[in-house]
Scaffold this motif. Structure first.
Motif, PDB file in Angstrom:
ATOM      1  N   TYR A 170       7.110  -1.998  13.078  1.00  0.00           N
ATOM      2  CA  TYR A 170       6.112  -1.940  12.008  1.00  0.00           C
ATOM      3  C   TYR A 170       6.748  -1.493  10.696  1.00  0.00           C
ATOM      4  N   LYS A 171       7.628  -0.488  10.742  1.00  0.00           N
ATOM      5  CA  LYS A 171       8.245  -0.002   9.507  1.00  0.00           C
ATOM      6  C   LYS A 171       9.109  -1.085   8.871  1.00  0.00           C
ATOM      7  N   HIS A 177       7.544  -7.095   4.129  1.00  0.00           N
ATOM      8  CA  HIS A 177       6.344  -7.530   3.410  1.00  0.00           C
ATOM      9  C   HIS A 177       6.447  -7.150   1.933  1.00  0.00           C
ATOM     10  N   LEU A 178       6.904  -5.929   1.662  1.00  0.00           N
ATOM     11  CA  LEU A 178       7.058  -5.469   0.278  1.00  0.00           C
ATOM     12  C   LEU A 178       8.089  -6.302  -0.465  1.00  0.00           C
ATOM     13  N   GLU A 179       9.195  -6.663   0.180  1.00  0.00           N
ATOM     14  CA  GLU A 179      10.223  -7.474  -0.469  1.00  0.00           C
ATOM     15  C   GLU A 179       9.696  -8.867  -0.792  1.00  0.00           C
ATOM     16  N   PHE A 180       8.885  -9.437   0.097  1.00  0.00           N
ATOM     17  CA  PHE A 180       8.265 -10.729  -0.210  1.00  0.00           C
ATOM     18  C   PHE A 180       7.445 -10.630  -1.492  1.00  0.00           C
ATOM     19  N   VAL A 181       6.670  -9.558  -1.612  1.00  0.00           N
ATOM     20  CA  VAL A 181       5.775  -9.401  -2.758  1.00  0.00           C
ATOM     21  C   VAL A 181       6.553  -9.179  -4.048  1.00  0.00           C
ATOM     22  N   THR A 182       7.577  -8.342  -4.001  1.00  0.00           N
ATOM     23  CA  THR A 182       8.247  -7.922  -5.228  1.00  0.00           C
ATOM     24  C   THR A 182       9.455  -8.775  -5.599  1.00  0.00           C
ATOM     25  N   ILE A 335       0.318  -3.774  14.765  1.00  0.00           N
ATOM     26  CA  ILE A 335       0.835  -3.925  13.408  1.00  0.00           C
ATOM     27  C   ILE A 335      -0.273  -4.338  12.453  1.00  0.00           C
ATOM     28  N   PHE A 336      -1.071  -5.300  12.872  1.00  0.00           N
ATOM     29  CA  PHE A 336      -2.160  -5.757  12.009  1.00  0.00           C
ATOM     30  C   PHE A 336      -3.164  -4.638  11.758  1.00  0.00           C
ATOM     31  N   GLU A 337      -3.459  -3.869  12.817  1.00  0.00           N
ATOM     32  CA  GLU A 337      -4.395  -2.760  12.650  1.00  0.00           C
ATOM     33  C   GLU A 337      -3.844  -1.747  11.643  1.00  0.00           C
TER      34      GLU A 337
END
Length: 560
Positions: A170-171, A177-182, A335-337
């Protein structure tokens, strides 16, 4: 030697439980297989120790009357045996060895929480094997002697009281996920939309990775070992054609012309190889893709994704074997939760113990109440019902438009990422499975004809059971559109996890009218009036006298 599911299925279906534990699960042969009498509360039972390990026995228990005892009697038997063997597993059998109830008790202080799994000869074995597969001990694990009682007790708990938590993955997922966004997603102006779309892409890729882990895709262009690296090989082929073309040329073709279309042009088939037609909203263009037609994602992003994914063992069988590097649908559910756990928006993670408790107190009670209304026998627990099923009860439960299971509608008005819906599906699965197993051993003409039709039209019974539950029984609404998307994905993952081969896969059902984004207090966020009015009513709704133009009531009465 790895756990052999095929051999285990055969032994379980033949109720050769001693052989199952000794030959396939790695347990020891007991020194004495002789049965002995056990008297509890003036009732006599035969107990036979069929396997053991480090003074943790597995007993078959048969009552003198040949019936599986009720919940109170089972608890009394457990306490009598636990006085001698603190850790144990009990398998209650009927006299002719066609029905069983597997019994283990979780202890918290002085309190006991029995966990049971029922199995009827002839029902699909996948569900129970997904639980007891965790009791497998390999030769490598046993080479230095038998494990301690503590290790065996932990294995029993993981198998029969499962809560999978994979914080490490999850970490890493959160960071990716953050790298995709930024860093990697271009062509989307608003950060909130970039966050949403990062989830969309990662969700799709995880779904495809599960298919890849079972070699369900690319079998006409790659050998078996290469099929397990289908996405990685396709990325390398794309990089040879040019830079940063994997997303625009390959992935979008895979999603929108591969999985979403049953008829594909020759260039698409040449690019993708053999992939199953899946249908389903997961592989239709997302609203963000429509609003932002020029989205671009660099190849470097997918190199990082596949580096993370390949470090784990992706297991679509959804069985808890305790491996630290295993990703299965339950792990993704966690993870989704966690991802959707945004308290600022009123979203909270619901622990599995809570959803299981709610299901037991609501779904099982509802089914029992309906059965007790139509049956001349009364049942106190769902376990008692399942081990005493007959053709008459199966008819009430599954046959005809007014069958109890067919007309059961379960709604979560704030479903989030689907924790309760998944728990509800897991609650219903053993009921459907036991009914089907009973029908297989029945001479009832109509029921056997119904089951023969099911088996002719559906290559996998477990797949059919989950698909029927998802389409007939489960409904959810959530105010966060992203949460409702994740709920759909979790249901699709649960469905595909039942497929043993690519041939078992069927097109995913359309559950856009089962799982919806909206406000349960005031109504839907957005409705396409023309499409909504053309939705077909279910047989259940027609039987209640609703008309096609009764649009005010269609939300709860549509047929997906």
């Amino acid at each position: 030697m790895p756990f052999n599911f095929q051999n285990a299925r055969t032994l379980l279906d033949e109720f050769r439980l001693n052989d199952l534990f000794i030959e396939e699960l790695g347990w020891s042969q007991p020194s004495n297989l002789r049965s002995e009498d056990l008297e509890v509360d003036e009732q006599v039972f035969q107990r036979t120790r069929i396997a053991e390990m480090s003074n943790v026995p597995i007993f078959e228990i048969v009552a003198a009357d040949g019936e599986i005892p009720n919940a109170d009697a089972r608890l009394a038997v457990y306490k009598a045996i636990a006085a001698q063997f603190t850790e144990n597993l009990l398998i209650f059998l009927n006299g002719d060895r066609t029905r069983s109830l597997w019994y283990w008790a979780k202890r918290e202080g002085t309190k006991l929480y029995p966990r049971t799994v029922s199995f009827v000869q002839g029902e699909p074995t996948d569900l129970i094997l997904s639980r007891i597969g965790g009791l497998y001990f390999s030769e490598e694990e046993l080479k230095n002697g038998y494990p301690s009682v503590v290790i065996i007790a932990n294995r029993l708990q993981k198998s029969l009281d499962v809560e999978t938590v994979t914080n490490e993955f999850y970490k890493k997922y959160q960071l990716l996920h953050l790298e995709f966004v930024t860093q990697y997603i271009e062509g989307i102006d608003h950060e909130s939309d970039r966050r949403w779309y990062a989830s969309v892409i990662l969700n799709r890729l995880m779904f495809v990775y599960f298919l890849q882990s079972k070699a369900f895709i690319g079998n006409d262009i790659y050998n078996f070992s290469q099929q397990l690296e289908y996405l990685q090989l396709k990325l390398e082929e794309s990089k040879q054609r040019g830079r940063d073309r994997f997303f625009s040329e390959f992935l979008q073709t895979l999603f929108f012309e591969g999985f979403a279309e049953s008829i594909r042009p020759d260039p698409v088939r040449a690019l993708l190889g053999q992939v199953p037609y899946l249908n389903g909203g997961l592989f239709l263009k997302h609203r963000i893709e429509i609003d932002y037609p020029n989205i671009a994602i660099a190849d470097a992003a997918f190199e990082k994704v596949f580096a993370l994914f390949s470090a784990y063992n992706w297991n679509l069988d959804d069985r808890p074997d305790g491996k630290a590097n295993e990703i299965n649908p339950d792990v993704l559910g966690y993870i989704f939760e966690k991802y959707i756990n945004q308290k600022a928006f009123g979203a909270y993670y619901t622990r599995p113990q809570i959803t299981e408790y709610l299901c037991d107190r609501t779904i099982n009670k509802l089914i029992l109440d309906r059965v007790n209304q139509v049956s001349d026998r009364q049942f106190e627990t769902i376990g008692d019902l399942l081990v005493k099923l007959d053709a008459r009860l199966c008819r009430h439960l599954i046959y005809g438009d007014n069958a109890i299971l067919k007309t059961l509608s379960l709604l979560d008005p704030a479903c989030g990422s689907g924790a309760f819906l998944i728990a509800a599906m897991k609650t219903l699965m053993p009921i459907y499975s036991s009914v089907i197993g009973t029908i297989k051993n029945s001479s009832d003409y109509q029921l056997t004809n119904w089951l023969n039709d099911v088996e002719r039209n559906h290559p996998s019974l477990p797949y059919f059971i989950k698909k029927r539950i998802i389409t007939d029984n489960l409904y959810g609404v959530d105010i966060m559109p992203e949460a409702s998307e994740i709920a759909k994905l979790r249901l699709f993952l649960a469905l595909v996890s039942s497929a043993r081969t690519a041939d078992d896969l069927e097109p995913l059902p359309n559950i856009d009218f089962n799982i919806m984004a909206g406000n349960s207090l005031i109504g839907l966020i957005r409705v396409d009036e023309n499409s909504f009015d053309q939705v077909k009513l279910t047989q259940k709704a027609k039987a209640r006298g609703l008309k096609q133009d009764d649009t005010e009531q269609q939300l709860s009465e549509v047929d997906p």
